[in-house]
Motif scaffolding. Structure first.
Motif, PDB file in Angstrom:
ATOM      1  N   ALA A 233       0.811  -1.214   0.000  1.00 45.11           N
ATOM      2  CA  ALA A 233       0.000   0.000   0.000  1.00 45.11           C
ATOM      3  C   ALA A 233       0.847   1.267   0.000  1.00 45.11           C
ATOM      4  O   ALA A 233       0.324   2.344  -0.268  1.00 45.11           O
ATOM      5  CB  ALA A 233      -0.926   0.003   1.206  1.00 45.11           C
ATOM      6  N   GLY A 234       2.142   1.149   0.277  1.00 43.91           N
ATOM      7  CA  GLY A 234       3.009   2.323   0.254  1.00 43.91           C
ATOM      8  C   GLY A 234       3.037   3.022  -1.089  1.00 43.91           C
ATOM      9  O   GLY A 234       3.396   4.186  -1.174  1.00 43.91           O
ATOM     10  N   SER A 235       2.648   2.337  -2.156  1.00 37.45           N
ATOM     11  CA  SER A 235       2.595   2.976  -3.468  1.00 37.45           C
ATOM     12  C   SER A 235       1.341   3.821  -3.621  1.00 37.45           C
ATOM     13  O   SER A 235       1.168   4.477  -4.632  1.00 37.45           O
ATOM     14  CB  SER A 235       2.597   1.930  -4.566  1.00 37.45           C
ATOM     15  N   GLY A 236       0.449   3.748  -2.654  1.00 39.97           N
ATOM     16  CA  GLY A 236      -0.699   4.644  -2.680  1.00 39.97           C
ATOM     17  C   GLY A 236      -1.999   4.016  -3.129  1.00 39.97           C
ATOM     18  O   GLY A 236      -3.033   4.638  -3.030  1.00 39.97           O
ATOM     19  N   SER A 237      -1.951   2.802  -3.653  1.00 37.52           N
ATOM     20  CA  SER A 237      -3.188   2.221  -4.162  1.00 37.52           C
ATOM     21  C   SER A 237      -3.544   0.992  -3.344  1.00 37.52           C
ATOM     22  O   SER A 237      -2.709   0.135  -3.097  1.00 37.52           O
ATOM     23  CB  SER A 237      -3.027   1.800  -5.610  1.00 37.52           C
TER      24      SER A 237
ATOM     25  N   GLY B 297     -10.123   3.696  -2.474  1.00 44.48           N
ATOM     26  CA  GLY B 297      -9.089   2.858  -3.080  1.00 44.48           C
ATOM     27  C   GLY B 297      -7.716   3.491  -3.063  1.00 44.48           C
ATOM     28  O   GLY B 297      -6.855   3.131  -3.843  1.00 44.48           O
TER      29      GLY B 297
ATOM     30  N   GLY C 264      -4.514   4.911  -0.356  1.00 39.14           N
ATOM     31  CA  GLY C 264      -4.082   4.872   1.035  1.00 39.14           C
ATOM     32  C   GLY C 264      -2.656   4.470   1.168  1.00 39.14           C
ATOM     33  O   GLY C 264      -1.995   4.109   0.195  1.00 39.14           O
TER      34      GLY C 264
ATOM     35  N   LYS D 267       2.112  11.909  -0.290  1.00 40.50           N
ATOM     36  CA  LYS D 267       3.389  11.210  -0.294  1.00 40.50           C
ATOM     37  C   LYS D 267       3.936  11.264  -1.706  1.00 40.50           C
ATOM     38  O   LYS D 267       3.194  11.044  -2.664  1.00 40.50           O
ATOM     39  CB  LYS D 267       3.156   9.767   0.147  1.00 40.50           C
TER      40      LYS D 267
ATOM     41  N   VAL E  63      -0.678  10.778  -3.719  1.00 36.72           N
ATOM     42  CA  VAL E  63       0.323   9.732  -3.500  1.00 36.72           C
ATOM     43  C   VAL E  63       0.793   9.302  -4.883  1.00 36.72           C
ATOM     44  O   VAL E  63       0.047   8.685  -5.636  1.00 36.72           O
ATOM     45  CB  VAL E  63      -0.241   8.516  -2.746  1.00 36.72           C
TER      46      VAL E  63
END
Lengths: 275, 508
Positions: free
Chosen positions: A14-18, B123, B125, B155, B439
């Motif tokens: 999830a660190g990639s944002g999705s 969707g 995070g 981010k 992000v």
């Protein structure tokens, strides 16, 4: 990533944002089980999501006995009803390579690309050829290309038997911390292309049972991968800079690994300028 | 019988002796090995033991070797996780005077858990645990700095590490003035000792577009970044228009090191911290949106003329919230609440043709100035709170994609808006609540491939003319011919003079 480990593996990338919302996740848990039964797959993977302008495609991949060869891709809009994607053929790849716009989200949408071809020797005789391709075949080709170019497994996670069958290595215990910090220990999970070009000296160190795939560190251009420690520095996350949106995770010293693609389905051709 | 028994015993003993014979290579013996192996089978009771006996045998042998190796004490290695855990420990410590602080009315700390909940429905995070860590890190930031407002901006991913970005606003009058770097540059004085000075360049660079003051335009907010929650927050420098215009022309990945130089063409004025700040300004201006009616135009600038675009807004107390289906269907129910950045790199246009210091001229001179032919056309952007339906389409791609987060339980869904121009930017709205987050890689959608700008044509060195055109050297014959001709001419002149003199003499 394997459908059985979906509930925690999505958190790790999830660190990639999705991520997927809870509704999608629960829908996948239900529908992938049915999918596995109906298509008689050995294993079902949640492959990823391709963002369209109107709708998003969710992609699942079924694996048969041979993990490398027996692959089937399916797509869905609501994570419940799955449709089989056709296999990518050479002529489809040729047609799709001309299209560079975003995905729409309608499988029957027809892209038209006008190509001007010269006829014969003279310069003035030109012919306009309209290349038509629908989005479903473009999706099939894109998924195939991403799998071919940037799917990743840690070294040793898969073994090739002497008969050529590629299967999961049950005794794979994960890479150690120092091993996982190097790109040499991650392999492309697709037919090897560079392996035959290696010199005998380099081949000597390789184990034919597990080193039957290409190494990520041989990729051109250098630096087309970003390897980082995430989730409180406990998980190694690899992101492809060539296909922005592909994330791979591996928890060192455990056999947990997997990759997912959540992106717009367009290859980053500007990469050489961006490094 | 006895002899048979003793014979059997003897042969068994001799076979045992054979089994006990240690190998010349490994110094193991088969008897001990089989004992160990059978013990292992008894202990572990593996299913289908006969099929895995070879592997188990290998394991037993390996275990013997490992025991020998472990007599060397391993040097304990500090892993990255341990180092980070030490630093993140402070996030979880509770201050002793917490009870008193809770009584304070308003806190600038945003509710990140709520944000995380809604974003997950959309969707988007960072992962639940990571969101909690970011939340705690923001708390640390709010406690260490005197901030009026603070918000998780998003981010930005980099190739080596990522940046977590927080947007903050200072309390009135507490802004720190940044030391400007460029002002102390003085002209190097010419040294008088040089007898033949080199010609000075007549090129004068175009005047720099002045920076916007803190608290206005693209520098309205200050931004703090950190690599991992728990690591120190770093304040980003304010952005200059030159950096924004340069950032528009380049396409580079972030590395994750703020002091990394940005190697690009055209050259970027500054290092990665400046580049990050410029991209943040561009992303904010392009993608920060709110539901129509949530904000209303500020009232304080009523006395000003219409020439300046309105740059302030305030929350509308009467906002009731729009239905989610309407928010998801029409883009006109969303408005931009961050000023558009003009081509010049500023939010409010500044006339560069007016020299500083001449502003307080009397009217006569001002009129003269208006007549100047090269008076540039002022750039005007769309005013604040413009609906998104007026956004321009780029590369044949609509700029926004809107959705409802859930189709099955649409009664309680949230409206989700995703930017197609800045992939990674997302907004949600639900009732009176809305939030924006970014992000992504910090890059704009570039259509069908990016082509870097071409370097300018080389300048001409000098105007070509006869005085600097190279001529052929005369040959010896030519020189002699010329010499003879000159001598003849001289002789003729002398003769003429002589005759002239004679004539003069005659006159006398």
């Amino acid at each position: 990533m394997d459908s059985n480990s979906l509930y925690y593996s999505l958190e790790l990338v999830a660190g990639s944002g999705s991520t997927l919302n809870v509704e999608r996740r629960t829908a996948l848990q239900t529908s992938l089980v049915i999918l596995k039964k109906n298509y008689k797959f050995h294993r079902v993977l949640f492959w990823g999501k391709i963002l369209g302008l109107k709708e998003d495609y969710f992609i699942a991949q079924g694996r048969g006995e041979d993990e490398l060869q027996d692959k089937k891709n399916l797509y869905s809009f609501n994570c419940m009803d799955w449709f089989l994607l056709p296999p990518a053929t050479e002529s489809m790849k040729e047609k799709v390579s001309k299209i560079k716009s975003r995905f729409i989200g309608d499988p029957s949408f027809v892209y038209e690309h006008i190509e001007i071809r010269r006829q014969g020797e003279r310069d003035d005789a030109t012919e306009e050829v309209v290349i038509k391709v629908n989005e479903e075949s473009r999706l099939a080709v894109t998924v195939h290309q991403i799998d071919d170019e940037v799917s990743v497994v840690p070294r040793g996670a898969f073994v090739k038997s002497p008969h050529g069958l590629v299967q999961m290595n049950r005794s794979f215990g994960g890479l150690s911390h120092s091993e996982a910090g190097k790109l040499d220990n991650f392999l492309h999970f697709s037919e090897a292309k560079n392996l035959k070009k290696k010199s005998i000296l380099e081949m000597g160190d390789l184990n034919p049972a597990i080193d039957f795939l290409d190494v990520l560190s041989d990729d051109i251009p250098k630096g087309s991968w970003s390897l980082q420690l995430e989730c409180a520095s406990k998980v190694f996350v690899l992101r492809s800079l060539l296909w922005l949106g592909l994330s791979f995770y591996h928890v060192p010293m455990t056999p947990q690994h997997g990759y997912v693609y959540i992106g717009d389905g367009i290859k980053n051709l500007d990469l050489p300028f961006m490094l | 019988m006895e002899s048979e028994d003793s014979l059997r015993l003897q042969s068994a003993a001799s076979f045992k002796a054979f089994l006990l014979k240690s190998s010349t290579e490994s110094h193991l013996n088969l008897y001990d090995h089989l004992t160990g192996l059978l013990l292992k089978v008894m202990d572990e009771h593996p299913p289908n033991a006969v099929d895995v006996i070879e592997d188990m045998s290998r394991d037993v042998k390996r275990a013997v070797l490992e025991e020998q190796q472990s007599s060397l004490r391993e040097l304990p290695e500090t892993s990255a996780a341990e180092l980070l855990a030490e630093q993140q420990r402070s996030l979880f410590s509770r201050p002793e005077d917490a009870d008193q602080e809770d009584e304070l009315m308003e806190t600038p700390l945003p509710n990140v858990s709520e944000l995380g909940f809604y974003l997950e429905q959309a969707g988007v995070g960072l992962g639940r645990e990571e969101t909690q860590r970011v939340f705690l890190a923001l708390k640390q930031l709010v406690e260490s700095q005197a901030l009026l407002r603070c918000r998780l901006w998003g981010k930005v991913l980099g190739t080596e590490s990522s940046y977590i970005v927080a947007e903050a606003e200072y309390r009135e009058g507490e802004e720190e003035e940044e030391p400007s770097l460029n002002e102390d540059e003085t002209e190097p004085e010419m040294e008088d000792t040089e007898t033949d000075p080199l010609p000075l360049s007549t090129y004068k660079p175009l005047p720099d577009v002045p920076k916007e003051a803190l608290g206005t335009g693209a520098n309205k907010y200050v931004y703090y970044v950190c690599k991992e929650p728990g690591l120190p927050w770093v304040k980003l420098p304010s952005v200059s228009p030159a950096q924004i215009t340069a950032a528009r022309q380049i396409r580079k990945f972030f590395t994750g090191r703020l002091d990394n130089p940005v190697a690009s063409y055209p050259p970027f004025p500054g290092n990665e911290a400046n580049y990050l700040r410029a991209q943040i300004a561009r992303i904010s201006a392009g993608t920060q949106v709110s539901p129509q009616g949530f904000f209303q135009a500020g009232e304080e600038e009523g006395d000003e003329e219409d020439t300046s675009p309105r740059d302030s807004y305030e929350a509308n107390p009467d906002f009731e919230g729009l239905p989610v289906t309407e928010m998801a269907e029409s883009l006109s129910s969303w408005v931009h609440h961050v000023q558009h950045i003009l081509q010049q790199g500023r939010c409010t246009w500044v006339n560069l043709a007016v020299k500083p210091g001449e502003d307080t001229n009397d009217e006569g001179e001002a009129e003269e100035k208006e007549e100047e032919p090269d008076e540039p056309e002022p750039e005007v952007g769309p005013p604040l709170l413009t609906p998104l339906s007026q956004d321009a389409e780029m590369f044949g791609t609509p700029p926004w994609t809107s959705k409802v987060s859930s189709t099955l339980t649409s009664q309680h869904a949230v409206a989700v808006l995703r930017s197609n121009l800045w992939p990674g930017s997302c907004a949600y709205a639900c009732g009176k609540k809305f939030e924006n987050i970014y992000v992504g890689w910090g890059l704009k959608y570039a259509g069908e491939g990016y082509s870097p700008p071409v370097p300018p044509l080389p300048q001409k060195e000098y105007p070509s003319g006869p005085e600097i055109t190279e001529a052929l050297d005369p040959s010896l014959e030519e020189e002699q011919v010329l010499k003879e001709a000159l001598e003849e001419q001289q002789a003729a002149q002398e003769e003429l003079q002589d005759s002239g003199d004679e004539a003069e003499d005659d006159d006398d």
